[in-house]
Design an enzyme around this catalytic site. Structure first.
Site, PDB file in Angstrom:
ATOM      1  N   LYS A 106       0.872  -1.178   0.000  1.00  0.00           N
ATOM      2  CA  LYS A 106       0.000   0.000   0.000  1.00  0.00           C
ATOM      3  C   LYS A 106       0.902   1.218   0.000  1.00  0.00           C
ATOM      4  CE  LYS A 106      -4.477   0.823   0.157  1.00  0.00           C
ATOM      5  NZ  LYS A 106      -5.533  -0.036  -0.423  1.00  0.00           N
TER       6      LYS A 106
HETATM    7  P1  NAD Z   1     -12.900   7.443  -3.152  1.00  0.00           P
HETATM    8  O1  NAD Z   1     -11.954   8.524  -2.760  1.00  0.00           O
HETATM    9  O2  NAD Z   1     -13.261   7.314  -4.593  1.00  0.00           O
HETATM   10  O3  NAD Z   1     -14.274   7.623  -2.332  1.00  0.00           O
HETATM   11  C1  NAD Z   1     -14.323   7.768  -0.958  1.00  0.00           C
HETATM   12  C2  NAD Z   1     -15.734   8.209  -0.569  1.00  0.00           C
HETATM   13  O4  NAD Z   1     -15.820   8.274   0.856  1.00  0.00           O
HETATM   14  C3  NAD Z   1     -16.117   9.601  -1.071  1.00  0.00           C
HETATM   15  O5  NAD Z   1     -17.491   9.630  -1.404  1.00  0.00           O
HETATM   16  C4  NAD Z   1     -15.865  10.499   0.146  1.00  0.00           C
HETATM   17  O6  NAD Z   1     -16.650  11.675   0.124  1.00  0.00           O
HETATM   18  C5  NAD Z   1     -16.273   9.556   1.247  1.00  0.00           C
HETATM   19  N1  NAD Z   1     -15.677   9.888   2.550  1.00  0.00           N
HETATM   20  C6  NAD Z   1     -14.416  10.305   2.808  1.00  0.00           C
HETATM   21  N2  NAD Z   1     -14.268  10.536   4.123  1.00  0.00           N
HETATM   22  C7  NAD Z   1     -15.457  10.245   4.696  1.00  0.00           C
HETATM   23  C8  NAD Z   1     -15.946  10.285   6.019  1.00  0.00           C
HETATM   24  N3  NAD Z   1     -15.159  10.684   7.024  1.00  0.00           N
HETATM   25  N4  NAD Z   1     -17.229   9.905   6.235  1.00  0.00           N
HETATM   26  C9  NAD Z   1     -18.028   9.515   5.212  1.00  0.00           C
HETATM   27  N5  NAD Z   1     -17.616   9.462   3.941  1.00  0.00           N
HETATM   28  C10 NAD Z   1     -16.351   9.825   3.692  1.00  0.00           C
HETATM   29  O7  NAD Z   1     -12.305   6.082  -2.574  1.00  0.00           O
HETATM   30  P2  NAD Z   1     -12.634   4.581  -3.025  1.00  0.00           P
HETATM   31  O8  NAD Z   1     -11.603   4.130  -3.991  1.00  0.00           O
HETATM   32  O9  NAD Z   1     -14.081   4.479  -3.346  1.00  0.00           O
HETATM   33  O10 NAD Z   1     -12.301   3.793  -1.673  1.00  0.00           O
HETATM   34  C11 NAD Z   1     -13.246   3.661  -0.610  1.00  0.00           C
HETATM   35  C12 NAD Z   1     -12.821   2.512   0.289  1.00  0.00           C
HETATM   36  O11 NAD Z   1     -12.771   1.318  -0.483  1.00  0.00           O
HETATM   37  C13 NAD Z   1     -11.437   2.630   0.930  1.00  0.00           C
HETATM   38  O12 NAD Z   1     -11.459   2.005   2.186  1.00  0.00           O
HETATM   39  C14 NAD Z   1     -10.552   1.852  -0.005  1.00  0.00           C
HETATM   40  O13 NAD Z   1      -9.374   1.388   0.621  1.00  0.00           O
HETATM   41  C15 NAD Z   1     -11.487   0.713  -0.343  1.00  0.00           C
HETATM   42  N6  NAD Z   1     -11.172   0.000  -1.573  1.00  0.00           N
HETATM   43  C16 NAD Z   1     -11.090   0.636  -2.770  1.00  0.00           C
HETATM   44  C17 NAD Z   1     -10.834  -0.095  -3.920  1.00  0.00           C
HETATM   45  C18 NAD Z   1     -10.823   0.542  -5.281  1.00  0.00           C
HETATM   46  O14 NAD Z   1     -10.761  -0.202  -6.278  1.00  0.00           O
HETATM   47  N7  NAD Z   1     -10.932   1.863  -5.406  1.00  0.00           N
HETATM   48  C19 NAD Z   1     -10.612  -1.480  -3.835  1.00  0.00           C
HETATM   49  C20 NAD Z   1     -10.713  -2.113  -2.589  1.00  0.00           C
HETATM   50  C21 NAD Z   1     -10.999  -1.357  -1.467  1.00  0.00           C
END
Ligand code: NAD
Length: 417
Positions: A106
Protein backbone atom coordinates in the site's frame (compact mmCIF):
# COMPACT_ATOMS: atom_id res chain seq x y z
CA UNK A 1 -11.90 7.99 17.25
CA UNK A 2 -10.55 8.40 20.79
CA UNK A 3 -9.78 5.07 22.44
CA UNK A 4 -10.44 3.03 19.30
CA UNK A 5 -7.63 0.75 18.17
CA UNK A 6 -5.61 2.00 15.21
CA UNK A 7 -5.95 0.19 11.86
CA UNK A 8 -2.50 -1.30 12.49
CA UNK A 9 -3.60 -2.68 15.88
CA UNK A 10 -6.78 -4.07 14.31
CA UNK A 11 -4.77 -5.74 11.53
CA UNK A 12 -2.41 -7.26 14.13
CA UNK A 13 -5.30 -8.57 16.24
CA UNK A 14 -6.95 -10.15 13.20
CA UNK A 15 -3.64 -11.77 12.21
CA UNK A 16 -3.07 -13.09 15.75
CA UNK A 17 -6.54 -14.62 15.67
CA UNK A 18 -5.83 -16.44 12.38
CA UNK A 19 -2.38 -17.53 13.58
CA UNK A 20 -3.94 -19.06 16.71
CA UNK A 21 -6.66 -20.81 14.69
CA UNK A 22 -4.05 -22.21 12.29
CA UNK A 23 -1.65 -23.21 15.07
CA UNK A 24 1.31 -21.40 13.48
CA UNK A 25 4.45 -20.98 15.58
CA UNK A 26 5.83 -17.69 16.97
CA UNK A 27 8.56 -17.44 14.33
CA UNK A 28 6.08 -17.68 11.47
CA UNK A 29 3.81 -15.20 13.28
CA UNK A 30 6.72 -12.73 13.46
CA UNK A 31 7.51 -13.23 9.79
CA UNK A 32 3.89 -12.63 8.81
CA UNK A 33 3.33 -9.55 10.95
CA UNK A 34 6.49 -7.69 9.95
CA UNK A 35 6.38 -5.59 6.76
CA UNK A 36 9.06 -6.64 4.30
CA UNK A 37 9.93 -3.07 3.23
CA UNK A 38 8.70 0.37 4.34
CA UNK A 39 9.64 3.53 2.51
CA UNK A 40 8.97 7.06 3.78
CA UNK A 41 9.78 9.90 1.40
CA UNK A 42 9.49 13.64 1.44
CA UNK A 43 7.51 14.93 -1.52
CA UNK A 44 8.25 18.62 -2.15
CA UNK A 45 5.79 20.48 -4.36
CA UNK A 46 6.21 23.86 -6.00
CA UNK A 47 2.72 25.34 -5.70
CA UNK A 48 1.09 27.27 -8.54
CA UNK A 49 1.61 30.50 -6.58
CA UNK A 50 5.37 29.86 -6.34
CA UNK A 51 5.71 28.73 -2.71
CA UNK A 52 7.00 25.33 -1.61
CA UNK A 53 5.03 22.72 0.36
CA UNK A 54 6.59 19.48 1.53
CA UNK A 55 4.33 16.43 1.91
CA UNK A 56 5.20 12.99 3.28
CA UNK A 57 4.67 9.89 1.14
CA UNK A 58 4.84 6.18 1.93
CA UNK A 59 5.04 2.80 0.25
CA UNK A 60 4.98 -0.40 2.27
CA UNK A 61 5.49 -3.86 0.79
CA UNK A 62 4.11 -6.11 3.47
CA UNK A 63 4.80 -9.54 2.01
CA UNK A 64 6.27 -10.89 -1.24
CA UNK A 65 6.10 -14.64 -0.61
CA UNK A 66 3.41 -15.38 -3.24
CA UNK A 67 4.29 -12.83 -5.93
CA UNK A 68 5.01 -9.17 -6.63
CA UNK A 69 3.47 -6.68 -4.23
CA UNK A 70 0.08 -5.20 -5.10
CA UNK A 71 -1.90 -2.41 -3.51
CA UNK A 72 -3.42 1.01 -3.90
CA UNK A 73 -2.12 4.53 -3.38
CA UNK A 74 -4.15 6.80 -1.14
CA UNK A 75 -4.16 10.59 -0.98
CA UNK A 76 -5.75 11.61 2.33
CA UNK A 77 -4.74 14.02 5.11
CA UNK A 78 -4.77 11.31 7.78
CA UNK A 79 -2.55 8.88 5.83
CA UNK A 80 0.45 7.83 7.93
CA UNK A 81 2.88 4.94 8.10
CA UNK A 82 0.75 2.91 10.52
CA UNK A 83 -2.31 3.14 8.30
CA UNK A 84 -0.30 2.24 5.19
CA UNK A 85 1.28 -0.75 7.01
CA UNK A 86 -2.16 -2.00 8.06
CA UNK A 87 -3.60 -1.64 4.58
CA UNK A 88 -0.54 -3.35 3.04
CA UNK A 89 -1.03 -6.30 5.38
CA UNK A 90 -4.71 -6.52 4.42
CA UNK A 91 -3.65 -6.63 0.76
CA UNK A 92 -1.42 -9.64 1.44
CA UNK A 93 -4.31 -11.65 2.87
CA UNK A 94 -6.75 -10.33 0.25
CA UNK A 95 -4.62 -11.45 -2.71
CA UNK A 96 -4.17 -14.85 -1.09
CA UNK A 97 -7.84 -15.35 -0.26
CA UNK A 98 -8.98 -14.23 -3.72
CA UNK A 99 -6.38 -16.63 -5.10
CA UNK A 100 -4.21 -14.33 -7.22
CA UNK A 101 -0.39 -14.55 -7.27
CA UNK A 102 0.54 -11.33 -5.48
CA UNK A 103 1.90 -10.15 -2.19
CA UNK A 104 0.50 -7.07 -0.45
CA UNK A 105 1.49 -3.42 -0.54
CA UNK A 106 0.00 0.00 0.00
CA UNK A 107 1.15 3.57 -0.46
CA UNK A 108 -0.02 7.07 0.04
CA UNK A 109 0.68 10.72 0.57
CA UNK A 110 -0.68 12.70 3.52
CA UNK A 111 -2.54 15.39 1.61
CA UNK A 112 -6.04 16.58 0.80
CA UNK A 113 -6.27 16.28 -2.99
CA UNK A 114 -9.18 18.73 -3.26
CA UNK A 115 -6.84 21.48 -1.97
CA UNK A 116 -4.48 21.11 -4.96
CA UNK A 117 -4.94 22.20 -8.55
CA UNK A 118 -4.73 19.59 -11.30
CA UNK A 119 -1.21 20.77 -12.20
CA UNK A 120 -0.14 20.56 -8.56
CA UNK A 121 -1.61 17.05 -8.30
CA UNK A 122 0.30 15.99 -11.38
CA UNK A 123 3.59 17.40 -10.05
CA UNK A 124 3.18 15.88 -6.59
CA UNK A 125 2.26 12.51 -8.13
CA UNK A 126 5.23 12.51 -10.50
CA UNK A 127 7.66 13.49 -7.72
CA UNK A 128 6.30 10.73 -5.47
CA UNK A 129 6.40 8.23 -8.38
CA UNK A 130 10.03 9.17 -9.09
CA UNK A 131 10.87 8.34 -5.44
CA UNK A 132 9.17 4.94 -5.87
CA UNK A 133 10.96 4.02 -9.11
CA UNK A 134 13.58 1.78 -7.43
CA UNK A 135 10.86 -0.10 -5.56
CA UNK A 136 8.01 -0.55 -8.05
CA UNK A 137 7.80 -2.35 -11.41
CA UNK A 138 5.60 -4.90 -13.20
CA UNK A 139 7.46 -7.76 -11.55
CA UNK A 140 8.13 -6.02 -8.23
CA UNK A 141 5.27 -3.89 -6.98
CA UNK A 142 2.20 -2.71 -8.89
CA UNK A 143 0.24 0.26 -7.45
CA UNK A 144 -3.45 0.98 -8.14
CA UNK A 145 -5.96 3.72 -7.22
CA UNK A 146 -7.39 4.05 -3.72
CA UNK A 147 -9.05 6.86 -1.75
CA UNK A 148 -8.29 10.23 -3.34
CA UNK A 149 -6.53 8.85 -6.44
CA UNK A 150 -7.90 7.73 -9.79
CA UNK A 151 -7.00 6.48 -13.25
CA UNK A 152 -5.33 9.81 -14.10
CA UNK A 153 -3.04 9.39 -11.08
CA UNK A 154 -2.13 5.94 -12.38
CA UNK A 155 -1.43 7.34 -15.87
CA UNK A 156 1.01 9.89 -14.39
CA UNK A 157 2.76 7.18 -12.36
CA UNK A 158 2.99 4.89 -15.40
CA UNK A 159 4.40 7.71 -17.52
CA UNK A 160 6.93 8.80 -14.87
CA UNK A 161 8.11 5.23 -14.34
CA UNK A 162 8.36 4.63 -18.12
CA UNK A 163 10.40 7.83 -18.66
CA UNK A 164 12.78 6.94 -15.79
CA UNK A 165 13.34 3.35 -16.94
CA UNK A 166 13.56 4.26 -20.64
CA UNK A 167 10.83 1.92 -21.87
CA UNK A 168 7.04 1.87 -21.72
CA UNK A 169 5.85 -0.24 -18.82
CA UNK A 170 2.07 -0.46 -18.93
CA UNK A 171 2.08 -3.24 -16.30
CA UNK A 172 3.63 -1.05 -13.57
CA UNK A 173 0.20 0.15 -12.38
CA UNK A 174 -3.38 -1.05 -12.70
CA UNK A 175 -6.59 0.96 -12.76
CA UNK A 176 -5.17 2.89 -15.75
CA UNK A 177 -7.24 4.44 -18.53
CA UNK A 178 -8.08 1.90 -21.25
CA UNK A 179 -6.19 4.03 -23.82
CA UNK A 180 -2.86 3.12 -22.15
CA UNK A 181 -3.40 -0.52 -21.25
CA UNK A 182 -6.23 -0.42 -18.75
CA UNK A 183 -8.73 -3.25 -18.60
CA UNK A 184 -12.36 -3.23 -19.60
CA UNK A 185 -14.42 -3.67 -16.44
CA UNK A 186 -11.73 -2.45 -14.00
CA UNK A 187 -13.52 0.76 -13.03
CA UNK A 188 -16.51 -1.15 -11.69
CA UNK A 189 -14.70 -4.27 -10.52
CA UNK A 190 -14.54 -3.57 -6.77
CA UNK A 191 -18.20 -2.58 -6.71
CA UNK A 192 -19.23 -5.58 -8.81
CA UNK A 193 -17.34 -7.80 -6.37
CA UNK A 194 -19.15 -6.12 -3.46
CA UNK A 195 -22.47 -6.89 -5.13
CA UNK A 196 -21.50 -10.49 -5.90
CA UNK A 197 -20.32 -11.19 -2.36
CA UNK A 198 -23.41 -9.47 -0.89
CA UNK A 199 -25.63 -11.71 -3.02
CA UNK A 200 -23.65 -14.81 -2.07
CA UNK A 201 -24.17 -13.99 1.62
CA UNK A 202 -27.87 -13.24 1.18
CA UNK A 203 -28.36 -16.46 -0.79
CA UNK A 204 -26.56 -18.47 1.88
CA UNK A 205 -29.02 -17.14 4.47
CA UNK A 206 -32.09 -17.64 2.29
CA UNK A 207 -32.69 -13.94 1.63
CA UNK A 208 -33.80 -12.82 -1.83
CA UNK A 209 -31.71 -9.85 -2.95
CA UNK A 210 -34.62 -8.48 -4.97
CA UNK A 211 -36.28 -5.86 -2.83
CA UNK A 212 -33.58 -6.06 -0.13
CA UNK A 213 -32.93 -2.62 1.38
CA UNK A 214 -29.40 -1.22 1.23
CA UNK A 215 -27.47 1.71 2.72
CA UNK A 216 -24.08 2.69 1.31
CA UNK A 217 -21.59 4.88 3.17
CA UNK A 218 -19.16 6.61 0.80
CA UNK A 219 -20.14 7.62 -2.71
CA UNK A 220 -16.76 7.45 -4.40
CA UNK A 221 -15.32 4.91 -6.82
CA UNK A 222 -16.50 1.91 -4.80
CA UNK A 223 -19.69 3.19 -3.14
CA UNK A 224 -21.32 4.94 -6.10
CA UNK A 225 -21.04 1.98 -8.46
CA UNK A 226 -21.94 -0.50 -5.72
CA UNK A 227 -25.14 1.48 -5.14
CA UNK A 228 -25.81 1.53 -8.87
CA UNK A 229 -25.18 -2.19 -9.44
CA UNK A 230 -27.25 -3.18 -6.40
CA UNK A 231 -30.08 -0.92 -7.59
CA UNK A 232 -29.90 -2.32 -11.14
CA UNK A 233 -30.04 -5.88 -9.76
CA UNK A 234 -33.30 -5.15 -7.93
CA UNK A 235 -32.24 -4.01 -4.44
CA UNK A 236 -33.78 -0.89 -2.90
CA UNK A 237 -30.94 1.52 -2.10
CA UNK A 238 -32.47 3.78 0.55
CA UNK A 239 -29.45 5.79 1.74
CA UNK A 240 -26.04 6.90 0.51
CA UNK A 241 -23.51 9.36 1.90
CA UNK A 242 -20.21 11.09 1.28
CA UNK A 243 -17.86 13.11 3.44
CA UNK A 244 -20.38 15.99 3.58
CA UNK A 245 -23.29 13.83 4.87
CA UNK A 246 -25.99 11.52 3.59
CA UNK A 247 -29.39 11.30 1.93
CA UNK A 248 -32.29 8.97 2.72
CA UNK A 249 -35.50 7.96 1.03
CA UNK A 250 -37.26 4.82 2.33
CA UNK A 251 -38.91 4.36 -1.11
CA UNK A 252 -35.48 4.08 -2.74
CA UNK A 253 -32.96 6.44 -4.36
CA UNK A 254 -31.81 6.84 -7.94
CA UNK A 255 -28.04 6.12 -7.80
CA UNK A 256 -27.45 7.15 -11.42
CA UNK A 257 -29.07 10.55 -10.81
CA UNK A 258 -26.94 10.93 -7.68
CA UNK A 259 -23.77 10.08 -9.64
CA UNK A 260 -24.65 12.82 -12.17
CA UNK A 261 -25.34 15.27 -9.33
CA UNK A 262 -21.96 14.55 -7.68
CA UNK A 263 -20.04 14.60 -10.97
CA UNK A 264 -21.70 17.50 -12.78
CA UNK A 265 -23.58 19.38 -10.07
CA UNK A 266 -22.99 20.19 -6.43
CA UNK A 267 -20.19 17.63 -5.90
CA UNK A 268 -22.09 15.99 -3.03
CA UNK A 269 -25.12 13.76 -2.57
CA UNK A 270 -26.42 16.06 0.17
CA UNK A 271 -29.43 18.08 -0.93
CA UNK A 272 -30.44 15.73 -3.75
CA UNK A 273 -34.12 16.40 -4.62
CA UNK A 274 -36.68 14.09 -3.04
CA UNK A 275 -34.44 12.94 -0.20
CA UNK A 276 -34.07 13.63 3.52
CA UNK A 277 -30.69 14.60 4.91
CA UNK A 278 -29.06 12.19 7.35
CA UNK A 279 -25.64 12.13 8.97
CA UNK A 280 -23.01 9.47 8.35
CA UNK A 281 -23.47 8.01 11.87
CA UNK A 282 -27.25 7.83 11.31
CA UNK A 283 -26.77 6.01 8.00
CA UNK A 284 -24.74 3.29 9.74
CA UNK A 285 -27.63 2.65 12.12
CA UNK A 286 -30.49 2.48 9.58
CA UNK A 287 -32.85 -0.46 9.66
CA UNK A 288 -31.77 -2.03 6.34
CA UNK A 289 -31.01 -5.54 5.14
CA UNK A 290 -27.54 -4.69 3.82
CA UNK A 291 -25.09 -2.03 4.97
CA UNK A 292 -22.12 -1.32 2.70
CA UNK A 293 -19.47 0.83 4.39
CA UNK A 294 -17.45 2.08 1.41
CA UNK A 295 -15.61 5.13 2.76
CA UNK A 296 -12.88 4.84 5.39
CA UNK A 297 -11.73 2.43 8.09
CA UNK A 298 -12.85 2.30 11.71
CA UNK A 299 -16.40 3.65 11.25
CA UNK A 300 -18.19 0.82 13.09
CA UNK A 301 -16.82 0.67 16.61
CA UNK A 302 -17.71 -0.79 20.01
CA UNK A 303 -19.66 2.42 20.59
CA UNK A 304 -22.10 2.24 17.64
CA UNK A 305 -22.04 -1.53 16.86
CA UNK A 306 -24.84 -2.28 19.38
CA UNK A 307 -27.07 0.13 17.45
CA UNK A 308 -26.35 -1.24 13.94
CA UNK A 309 -29.60 -2.74 12.65
CA UNK A 310 -28.46 -4.15 9.30
CA UNK A 311 -28.54 -7.97 9.02
CA UNK A 312 -25.59 -8.02 6.61
CA UNK A 313 -22.54 -5.78 6.50
CA UNK A 314 -20.56 -6.03 3.28
CA UNK A 315 -17.22 -4.27 3.66
CA UNK A 316 -16.63 -2.22 0.52
CA UNK A 317 -14.03 -0.21 2.45
CA UNK A 318 -10.92 -1.68 3.98
CA UNK A 319 -11.16 -2.13 7.75
CA UNK A 320 -14.46 -0.30 8.42
CA UNK A 321 -15.31 -2.53 11.44
CA UNK A 322 -13.01 -2.54 14.47
CA UNK A 323 -12.19 -5.80 16.25
CA UNK A 324 -14.39 -5.01 19.27
CA UNK A 325 -17.26 -4.08 16.97
CA UNK A 326 -16.76 -7.32 15.08
CA UNK A 327 -17.31 -9.33 18.24
CA UNK A 328 -20.42 -7.35 19.17
CA UNK A 329 -21.87 -7.81 15.67
CA UNK A 330 -21.08 -11.53 15.68
CA UNK A 331 -22.79 -11.95 19.07
CA UNK A 332 -25.83 -10.14 17.68
CA UNK A 333 -25.96 -12.43 14.62
CA UNK A 334 -25.01 -9.77 12.07
CA UNK A 335 -23.26 -11.37 9.08
CA UNK A 336 -20.10 -9.42 8.18
CA UNK A 337 -18.63 -10.17 4.76
CA UNK A 338 -15.04 -9.07 5.42
CA UNK A 339 -13.08 -6.58 3.32
CA UNK A 340 -10.48 -9.07 2.10
CA UNK A 341 -13.30 -11.04 0.50
CA UNK A 342 -16.00 -8.43 -0.21
CA UNK A 343 -13.85 -5.81 -1.95
CA UNK A 344 -11.42 -8.27 -3.56
CA UNK A 345 -13.05 -7.74 -6.96
CA UNK A 346 -10.86 -4.68 -7.48
CA UNK A 347 -7.58 -6.46 -7.06
CA UNK A 348 -8.92 -9.45 -9.02
CA UNK A 349 -9.52 -7.31 -12.10
CA UNK A 350 -6.25 -5.45 -11.41
CA UNK A 351 -4.64 -8.85 -11.77
CA UNK A 352 -6.54 -9.40 -15.04
CA UNK A 353 -5.34 -5.98 -16.22
CA UNK A 354 -1.72 -6.86 -15.40
CA UNK A 355 -2.04 -10.23 -17.16
CA UNK A 356 -3.42 -8.47 -20.25
CA UNK A 357 -0.63 -5.85 -20.13
CA UNK A 358 2.06 -8.55 -19.83
CA UNK A 359 0.60 -10.36 -22.84
CA UNK A 360 -0.39 -7.18 -24.71
CA UNK A 361 -3.64 -8.98 -25.47
CA UNK A 362 -6.91 -7.55 -24.24
CA UNK A 363 -10.18 -9.16 -23.21
CA UNK A 364 -13.76 -7.99 -23.67
CA UNK A 365 -15.73 -6.61 -20.72
CA UNK A 366 -17.91 -9.73 -20.74
CA UNK A 367 -14.83 -11.95 -20.47
CA UNK A 368 -13.50 -9.84 -17.57
CA UNK A 369 -16.84 -9.89 -15.72
CA UNK A 370 -17.26 -13.62 -16.25
CA UNK A 371 -13.80 -14.39 -14.86
CA UNK A 372 -14.40 -11.99 -11.96
CA UNK A 373 -17.67 -13.71 -11.10
CA UNK A 374 -15.94 -17.10 -11.15
CA UNK A 375 -13.10 -15.91 -8.86
CA UNK A 376 -15.46 -14.23 -6.39
CA UNK A 377 -17.79 -17.24 -6.29
CA UNK A 378 -14.90 -19.60 -5.59
CA UNK A 379 -13.43 -17.33 -2.91
CA UNK A 380 -16.80 -16.93 -1.17
CA UNK A 381 -17.45 -20.68 -1.31
CA UNK A 382 -14.07 -21.51 0.22
CA UNK A 383 -14.46 -18.95 3.00
CA UNK A 384 -18.02 -19.88 3.88
CA UNK A 385 -17.15 -23.61 3.83
CA UNK A 386 -14.31 -23.08 6.30
CA UNK A 387 -16.43 -20.76 8.46
CA UNK A 388 -19.09 -23.46 8.75
CA UNK A 389 -16.58 -26.26 9.28
CA UNK A 390 -14.63 -24.45 12.01
CA UNK A 391 -17.63 -22.54 13.44
CA UNK A 392 -15.91 -19.19 13.02
CA UNK A 393 -16.95 -15.89 11.43
CA UNK A 394 -16.47 -15.22 7.73
CA UNK A 395 -13.69 -12.78 8.72
CA UNK A 396 -11.77 -15.36 10.72
CA UNK A 397 -12.23 -17.94 7.97
CA UNK A 398 -11.06 -15.51 5.28
CA UNK A 399 -8.03 -14.54 7.40
CA UNK A 400 -7.25 -18.20 8.01
CA UNK A 401 -7.28 -18.96 4.28
CA UNK A 402 -5.24 -15.85 3.40
CA UNK A 403 -2.71 -16.22 6.20
CA UNK A 404 -2.51 -19.98 5.69
CA UNK A 405 -1.65 -19.62 2.00
CA UNK A 406 1.06 -17.05 2.70
CA UNK A 407 2.55 -19.19 5.49
CA UNK A 408 2.52 -22.16 3.13
CA UNK A 409 4.40 -20.13 0.48
CA UNK A 410 7.04 -19.19 3.08
CA UNK A 411 7.46 -22.80 4.17
CA UNK A 412 7.74 -24.02 0.57
CA UNK A 413 10.24 -21.36 -0.46
CA UNK A 414 12.32 -21.79 2.68
CA UNK A 415 14.41 -19.05 4.25
CA UNK A 416 17.32 -17.32 2.51
CA UNK A 417 20.22 -17.69 3.34
P1 NAD B 1 -12.90 7.44 -3.15
O1 NAD B 1 -11.95 8.52 -2.76
O2 NAD B 1 -13.26 7.31 -4.59
O3 NAD B 1 -14.27 7.62 -2.33
C1 NAD B 1 -14.32 7.77 -0.96
C2 NAD B 1 -15.73 8.21 -0.57
O4 NAD B 1 -15.82 8.27 0.86
C3 NAD B 1 -16.12 9.60 -1.07
O5 NAD B 1 -17.49 9.63 -1.40
C4 NAD B 1 -15.86 10.50 0.15
O6 NAD B 1 -16.65 11.68 0.12
C5 NAD B 1 -16.27 9.56 1.25
N1 NAD B 1 -15.68 9.89 2.55
C6 NAD B 1 -14.42 10.30 2.81
N2 NAD B 1 -14.27 10.54 4.12
C7 NAD B 1 -15.46 10.25 4.70
C8 NAD B 1 -15.95 10.29 6.02
N3 NAD B 1 -15.16 10.68 7.02
N4 NAD B 1 -17.23 9.91 6.24
C9 NAD B 1 -18.03 9.52 5.21
N5 NAD B 1 -17.62 9.46 3.94
C10 NAD B 1 -16.35 9.83 3.69
O7 NAD B 1 -12.31 6.08 -2.57
P2 NAD B 1 -12.63 4.58 -3.03
O8 NAD B 1 -11.60 4.13 -3.99
O9 NAD B 1 -14.08 4.48 -3.35
O10 NAD B 1 -12.30 3.79 -1.67
C11 NAD B 1 -13.25 3.66 -0.61
C12 NAD B 1 -12.82 2.51 0.29
O11 NAD B 1 -12.77 1.32 -0.48
C13 NAD B 1 -11.44 2.63 0.93
O12 NAD B 1 -11.46 2.01 2.19
C14 NAD B 1 -10.55 1.85 -0.01
O13 NAD B 1 -9.37 1.39 0.62
C15 NAD B 1 -11.49 0.71 -0.34
N6 NAD B 1 -11.17 0.00 -1.57
C16 NAD B 1 -11.09 0.64 -2.77
C17 NAD B 1 -10.83 -0.09 -3.92
C18 NAD B 1 -10.82 0.54 -5.28
O14 NAD B 1 -10.76 -0.20 -6.28
N7 NAD B 1 -10.93 1.86 -5.41
C19 NAD B 1 -10.61 -1.48 -3.83
C20 NAD B 1 -10.71 -2.11 -2.59
C21 NAD B 1 -11.00 -1.36 -1.47
Amino acid sequence: MLGSPSPWQTAQTQLADAVAQLGLDDGMHDLLRTPRRSLTVSVPLLRDDGHLTVFTGYRVQHNLARGPAKGGIRYHPSTDLDEVKALAMLMTWKCAVIGIPYGGAKGGIALEPSMLSRHELERVTRRYAAELVPLIGPEKDIPAPDVGTDEQTMAWIMDTYSIHTGHIATGVVTGKPISIGGSAGRAGATSRGVMLSAFAALREHGVDHRGATVAVQGFGKVGALAAQYLHDAGCRVVAVSDVKGGVYNPQGLDPLGLVREVRDGSGTVVGYPGTDIITNPELLELDVDVLVPAALEGVITAENAPRVRARFIVEGANGPVTTEADQILEDRGVVVVPDILANGGGVAVSYFEWVQDMQAYFWTEDEVNERLAALMARAYREVSFLATERKVSLRTAAQMIGVGRVAEAHRTRGLYP
